[in-house]
Design an enzyme around this catalytic site. Structure first.
Site, PDB file in Angstrom:
ATOM      1  N   THR A 148       0.695  -1.130   0.037  1.00 21.20           N
ATOM      2  CA  THR A 148      -0.146   0.002   0.203  1.00 21.20           C
ATOM      3  C   THR A 148       0.969   1.446   0.230  1.00 21.20           C
ATOM      4  O   THR A 148       0.482   2.439  -0.368  1.00 21.20           O
ATOM      5  CB  THR A 148      -1.101   0.000   1.131  1.00 21.20           C
ATOM      6  OG1 THR A 148      -0.213  -0.245   2.396  1.00 21.20           O
ATOM      7  CG2 THR A 148      -1.846  -0.987   1.158  1.00 21.20           C
ATOM      8  N   ARG A 201       8.512  -2.468   1.002  1.00 25.84           N
ATOM      9  CA  ARG A 201       9.291  -2.294   2.442  1.00 25.84           C
ATOM     10  C   ARG A 201       9.922  -3.698   2.568  1.00 25.84           C
ATOM     11  O   ARG A 201       9.009  -4.619   2.394  1.00 25.84           O
ATOM     12  CB  ARG A 201       8.170  -1.861   3.510  1.00 25.84           C
ATOM     13  CG  ARG A 201       7.783  -0.597   3.203  1.00 25.84           C
ATOM     14  CD  ARG A 201       6.685   0.058   4.459  1.00 25.84           C
ATOM     15  NE  ARG A 201       6.208   1.231   4.160  1.00 25.84           N
ATOM     16  CZ  ARG A 201       5.397   1.778   4.884  1.00 25.84           C
ATOM     17  NH1 ARG A 201       4.970   1.220   5.813  1.00 25.84           N
ATOM     18  NH2 ARG A 201       4.917   3.136   4.502  1.00 25.84           N
ATOM     19  N   SER A 241       8.193   4.578   6.795  1.00 27.90           N
ATOM     20  CA  SER A 241       7.044   5.276   7.619  1.00 27.90           C
ATOM     21  C   SER A 241       7.285   5.009   9.126  1.00 27.90           C
ATOM     22  O   SER A 241       8.147   5.465   9.823  1.00 27.90           O
ATOM     23  CB  SER A 241       5.595   5.048   7.265  1.00 27.90           C
ATOM     24  OG  SER A 241       4.827   5.938   7.821  1.00 27.90           O
ATOM     25  N   HIS A 242       6.371   4.515   9.855  1.00 24.58           N
ATOM     26  CA  HIS A 242       6.273   4.268  11.291  1.00 24.58           C
ATOM     27  C   HIS A 242       6.926   3.101  11.689  1.00 24.58           C
ATOM     28  O   HIS A 242       6.982   2.662  12.844  1.00 24.58           O
ATOM     29  CB  HIS A 242       4.659   4.310  11.658  1.00 24.58           C
ATOM     30  CG  HIS A 242       4.057   3.244  10.994  1.00 24.58           C
ATOM     31  ND1 HIS A 242       3.824   3.282   9.521  1.00 24.58           N
ATOM     32  CD2 HIS A 242       3.474   1.946  11.452  1.00 24.58           C
ATOM     33  CE1 HIS A 242       2.861   2.333   9.441  1.00 24.58           C
ATOM     34  NE2 HIS A 242       2.824   1.770  10.419  1.00 24.58           N
ATOM     35  N   ASP A 269       5.488  10.407  13.432  1.00 20.37           N
ATOM     36  CA  ASP A 269       6.150   9.297  12.986  1.00 20.37           C
ATOM     37  C   ASP A 269       7.622   9.282  12.320  1.00 20.37           C
ATOM     38  O   ASP A 269       8.140  10.408  12.202  1.00 20.37           O
ATOM     39  CB  ASP A 269       5.029   8.241  12.306  1.00 20.37           C
ATOM     40  CG  ASP A 269       5.009   8.756  10.803  1.00 20.37           C
ATOM     41  OD1 ASP A 269       5.038   9.932  10.536  1.00 20.37           O
ATOM     42  OD2 ASP A 269       4.519   7.735   9.799  1.00 20.37           O
ATOM     43  N   ASP A 284       8.475   9.334   9.113  1.00 21.14           N
ATOM     44  CA  ASP A 284       8.635  10.109   7.979  1.00 21.14           C
ATOM     45  C   ASP A 284       7.630  11.221   7.833  1.00 21.14           C
ATOM     46  O   ASP A 284       7.569  12.321   6.887  1.00 21.14           O
ATOM     47  CB  ASP A 284       8.472   9.461   6.803  1.00 21.14           C
ATOM     48  CG  ASP A 284       6.948   8.845   6.528  1.00 21.14           C
ATOM     49  OD1 ASP A 284       6.318   8.657   7.549  1.00 21.14           O
ATOM     50  OD2 ASP A 284       6.587   8.742   5.332  1.00 21.14           O
ATOM     51  N   ASP A 329       4.348  11.897   8.232  1.00 23.25           N
ATOM     52  CA  ASP A 329       3.181  11.654   7.581  1.00 23.25           C
ATOM     53  C   ASP A 329       1.804  11.420   8.606  1.00 23.25           C
ATOM     54  O   ASP A 329       0.753  11.499   8.323  1.00 23.25           O
ATOM     55  CB  ASP A 329       2.959  11.201   6.320  1.00 23.25           C
ATOM     56  CG  ASP A 329       3.322   9.775   6.666  1.00 23.25           C
ATOM     57  OD1 ASP A 329       3.673   9.074   7.819  1.00 23.25           O
ATOM     58  OD2 ASP A 329       3.046   8.869   5.314  1.00 23.25           O
ATOM     59  N   ARG A 330       2.297  10.973   9.900  1.00 24.89           N
ATOM     60  CA  ARG A 330       1.278  10.457  10.865  1.00 24.89           C
ATOM     61  C   ARG A 330       1.302  11.466  11.814  1.00 24.89           C
ATOM     62  O   ARG A 330       2.426  12.096  12.546  1.00 24.89           O
ATOM     63  CB  ARG A 330       1.316   9.093  11.162  1.00 24.89           C
ATOM     64  CG  ARG A 330       1.224   8.149   9.797  1.00 24.89           C
ATOM     65  CD  ARG A 330       1.648   6.823  10.533  1.00 24.89           C
ATOM     66  NE  ARG A 330       1.604   5.838   9.356  1.00 24.89           N
ATOM     67  CZ  ARG A 330       0.901   5.008   8.847  1.00 24.89           C
ATOM     68  NH1 ARG A 330      -0.035   4.435   9.986  1.00 24.89           N
ATOM     69  NH2 ARG A 330       0.792   4.070   7.985  1.00 24.89           N
ATOM     70  N   GLU A 342      -7.957   5.950  10.004  1.00 25.27           N
ATOM     71  CA  GLU A 342      -7.694   5.515  11.446  1.00 25.27           C
ATOM     72  C   GLU A 342      -6.030   5.529  12.046  1.00 25.27           C
ATOM     73  O   GLU A 342      -5.731   5.525  13.054  1.00 25.27           O
ATOM     74  CB  GLU A 342      -8.506   4.432  11.722  1.00 25.27           C
ATOM     75  CG  GLU A 342      -8.343   3.211  11.009  1.00 25.27           C
ATOM     76  CD  GLU A 342      -6.744   2.427  11.081  1.00 25.27           C
ATOM     77  OE1 GLU A 342      -6.779   2.269  12.135  1.00 25.27           O
ATOM     78  OE2 GLU A 342      -6.337   2.048  10.209  1.00 25.27           O
ATOM     79  N   SER A 343      -5.246   5.136  10.969  1.00 21.44           N
ATOM     80  CA  SER A 343      -3.962   4.832  11.434  1.00 21.44           C
ATOM     81  C   SER A 343      -2.971   6.073  11.370  1.00 21.44           C
ATOM     82  O   SER A 343      -1.925   6.127  11.169  1.00 21.44           O
ATOM     83  CB  SER A 343      -3.364   3.984  10.414  1.00 21.44           C
ATOM     84  OG  SER A 343      -3.373   4.342   9.002  1.00 21.44           O
ATOM     85  N   LYS A 365      -0.753  12.121   3.503  1.00 24.17           N
ATOM     86  CA  LYS A 365      -1.103  12.741   4.898  1.00 24.17           C
ATOM     87  C   LYS A 365       0.185  13.495   5.617  1.00 24.17           C
ATOM     88  O   LYS A 365       1.273  13.330   5.199  1.00 24.17           O
ATOM     89  CB  LYS A 365      -1.372  11.244   5.701  1.00 24.17           C
ATOM     90  CG  LYS A 365      -0.253  10.231   5.580  1.00 24.17           C
ATOM     91  CD  LYS A 365      -0.995   9.215   6.304  1.00 24.17           C
ATOM     92  CE  LYS A 365       0.034   7.821   6.237  1.00 24.17           C
ATOM     93  NZ  LYS A 365      -0.172   7.226   5.091  1.00 24.17           N
ATOM     94  N   ARG A 381      -5.159  -6.480  11.170  1.00 19.66           N
ATOM     95  CA  ARG A 381      -5.814  -5.412  11.966  1.00 19.66           C
ATOM     96  C   ARG A 381      -7.340  -5.606  12.041  1.00 19.66           C
ATOM     97  O   ARG A 381      -7.982  -6.083  11.130  1.00 19.66           O
ATOM     98  CB  ARG A 381      -5.421  -4.186  11.229  1.00 19.66           C
ATOM     99  CG  ARG A 381      -3.992  -3.694  10.705  1.00 19.66           C
ATOM    100  CD  ARG A 381      -3.953  -2.421  10.523  1.00 19.66           C
ATOM    101  NE  ARG A 381      -2.421  -1.899  10.125  1.00 19.66           N
ATOM    102  CZ  ARG A 381      -1.300  -2.363  10.574  1.00 19.66           C
ATOM    103  NH1 ARG A 381      -1.535  -2.495  11.946  1.00 19.66           N
ATOM    104  NH2 ARG A 381      -0.157  -1.832  10.091  1.00 19.66           N
TER     105      ARG A 381
END
Length: 539
Positions: A16, A20, A111-112, A275, A277, A279-280, A362-363, A374, A494
């Site tokens: 997505t 990674r 990311s996270h 986070d 990078d 974006d969260r 929601e993440s 984001k 999830r």
């Protein structure tokens, strides 16, 4: 320029958010190079094009940037714009792509996910609109990577990426830019910095946990220097290749230091975290946690208070697993509300077409049409703008919101690193049972509908099927299950749980959701399939 013979790897299928893997996988000979060449192949080549390049600074970021620069030059790119030190937050990269009207950008991030030689690394391509590559392009990358026999690379010394300005690499221009400046300037056009600055001057206190990740320099420049927050407001503000051993995921489990402070007796007025990078985001008030779904709804209801959104919102969009709280705001405002699959790329068409202004997942991801990613720090600044305008606490704003719209009690349970075959068997069994579920009573609740979510893009008509199993109950409660595509080891289940309430807004979400949780375990037989009865992370 040298053409290197290579052999295809069989595991270079993007998820997505790009490709990674464990860092050591990317460090294998030819692994990174194969995928970069596949990116160029999937977009019709690099010749004459301009790209943005940067990453979140995790381990191997510095070496990967140099490799990609030499490959871009060998493939005929005209210019690459690089963040100083090879570092750019993901939203800042998206902004640069749009601002400079480039042909896209390569972003290095997982990311996270944790960083380090034994942790995770990632790479993705963002299109000319600044957003993640759509499925048609990522599928083309996979096809290219699956049949690759050679790649092009320039033999050259490393480029100096610490000095701002322009240099040449094999005839390609390499432009090193300030990673923070353009992004900070954009934020000043969207928010009332004077009002926020006055709030800090009047004694407002805040803690921002950058989690030793890329947002540290951005938050320090904007929150402390431009908005006047006290020095030390930003903690863990120096980006480190291994994020200081932290798991840079801004949720109550991993940002536990911030949570402890915000729930303590001497808590500041406002807390936030971002986070790996950038974006969260996680938002916390004094003594109260704000779920990402509630945060999206509150931001949508109050966005008009920020100068960049005084015109109102064209529409809102949320990922399917995200709670329906924002839908109630959209109905009240008389604007469109869209439900998309998980993955920020699905918001791109809606934003480009002017159908949506605010989007959220929601993440812990929220954003708007200012970029096509984001944006964690953007969400924090919008919250600060709302707090300055309403002159209320986070708790007061949340309570007022629930009084008006009701509360969607919501939680996500993550079961991490499940054996992939066991996870797949569990979801397949649940899918097979879907036709027989409507009308069945579980934990005292009757199932109204059950399906595997499919999305038809209202802009281009593309269809994305099998995006998550949904079980909807007659009282409006909901269970969603899907396997995540952002991990690098095994499978992550999830489990999303939601229950709407028109009163009783002060319950603990896990207690309010207890019957929904029991129903989910019963329907999917999570314990029987995986041996797990308790999640690894609850958000």
């Amino acid at each position: 320029m040298t053409t290197i013979q290579t052999v295809a790897f069989d595991d270079q299928k993007p998820g997505t958010s790009g490709l990674r893997k464990k860092t050591r996988v990317f460090m294998q000979p030819h692994y990174l190079e194969n995928f970069v060449q596949a990116i160029f192949g999937a977009i019709g080549g690099a010749k004459g094009k301009t790209f943005v390049l940067g990453g979140d600074g995790r381990f191997f970021n510095d070496r990967a940037v140099q490799v990609i620069l030499r490959m871009a030059a060998a493939n005929g790119a005209a210019r690459v714009i690089v963040g100083r030190g090879g570092v750019l937050s993901t939203p800042a990269a998206s902004n640069l792509i749009r601002q400079r009207k480039t042909d896209g950008g390569i972003i290095l991030s997982a990311s996270h996910n944790p960083g380090g030689e034994d942790e995770d690394f990632g790479i993705k391509f963002n299109m000319a609109n600044g957003g993640p590559a759509p499925e048609a392009i990522t599928e083309a990358m996979y096809r290219e990577a699956s049949v690759i026999v050679s790649y092009n690379i320039l033999e050259a010394q490393d480029v100096d990426l610490m000095t701002l300005g322009e240099s040449s690499l094999g005839g390609m221009a390499v432009e090193v830019v300030d990673s923070v400046a353009d992004y900070a300037a954009l934020m000043e056009t969207l928010f009332d910095f004077d009002a926020i600055r006055a709030m800090f001057t009047a004694g407002f206190t805040m803690r921002f946990d950058a989690m030793c990740a890329v947002t540290g320099p951005y938050a320090t420049e904007i929150i402390e220097k431009r908005l006047g927050a006290a020095p030390g407001t930003v903690v863990h503000g120096t980006p480190l290749p291994d994020f200081g051993g932290m798991h840079p995921d801004p949720n109550p489990t991993w940002a536990h230091e911030l949570m402890a402070e915000m729930m303590g007796p001497d808590a500041p007025d406002f807390g936030a975290a971002s986070d790996g990078d950038g974006d969260r985001n996680m938002v916390v008030g004094r003594g109260i946690y704000v779920s990402p779904s509630d945060s999206l709804a509150v931001l949508a209801a109050n966005a008009h208070l920020a100068k960049g959104y005084t015109r109102g919102l064209a529409g809102v969009a949320r990922s399917m697993p995200t709670s329906a709280a924002v839908d109630r705001v959209a109905e009240d405002l008389g604007i469109e509300a869209f439900e998309t699959p998980t993955g920020w790329k699905f918001f791109g068409n809606l934003l480009d077409a002017g159908r949506a202004t605010l989007c959220g997942e929601e993440s812990f991801g929220t954003g708007s049409d200012h970029v096509r990613e984001k944006d964690g720090l953007w969400a924090v600044l919008l919250w600060l703008n709302i707090l300055a305008a309403r002159k209320q606490s986070v708790e007061e704003i949340l309570n007022a919101h629930w009084q008006k719209y009701g509360r969607n009690y919501y939680s996500r349970h993550d079961f991490e690193a499940i054996e992939s075959d066991k996870a797949a068997a569990m979801v397949d069994a649940l899918r097979a049972a879907l036709p027989d579920l409507p009308g069945r009573e579980v934990q005292g609740m009757v199932i109204a509908a059950a399906d595997d979510f499919s999305y038809t893009d209202p802009v281009d008509g593309s269809v994305s099927a099998r995006q998550g199993v949904r079980v909807l109950f007659e009282d409006g409660s909901r269970i969603v299950m899907r396997l995540s595509g952002t991990g690098t080891q095994g499978a992550t289940l999830r489990l999303y749980l939601e229950r709407y309430a028109e009163s009783g807004f002060d319950r603990d979400p896990q207690e309010a959701l207890a019957p929904i949780i029991r129903a989910a375990h019963e329907l999917a037989d999570i314990g029987g399939h995986t041996g797990r009865t308790e999640p690894d992370v609850i958000t």
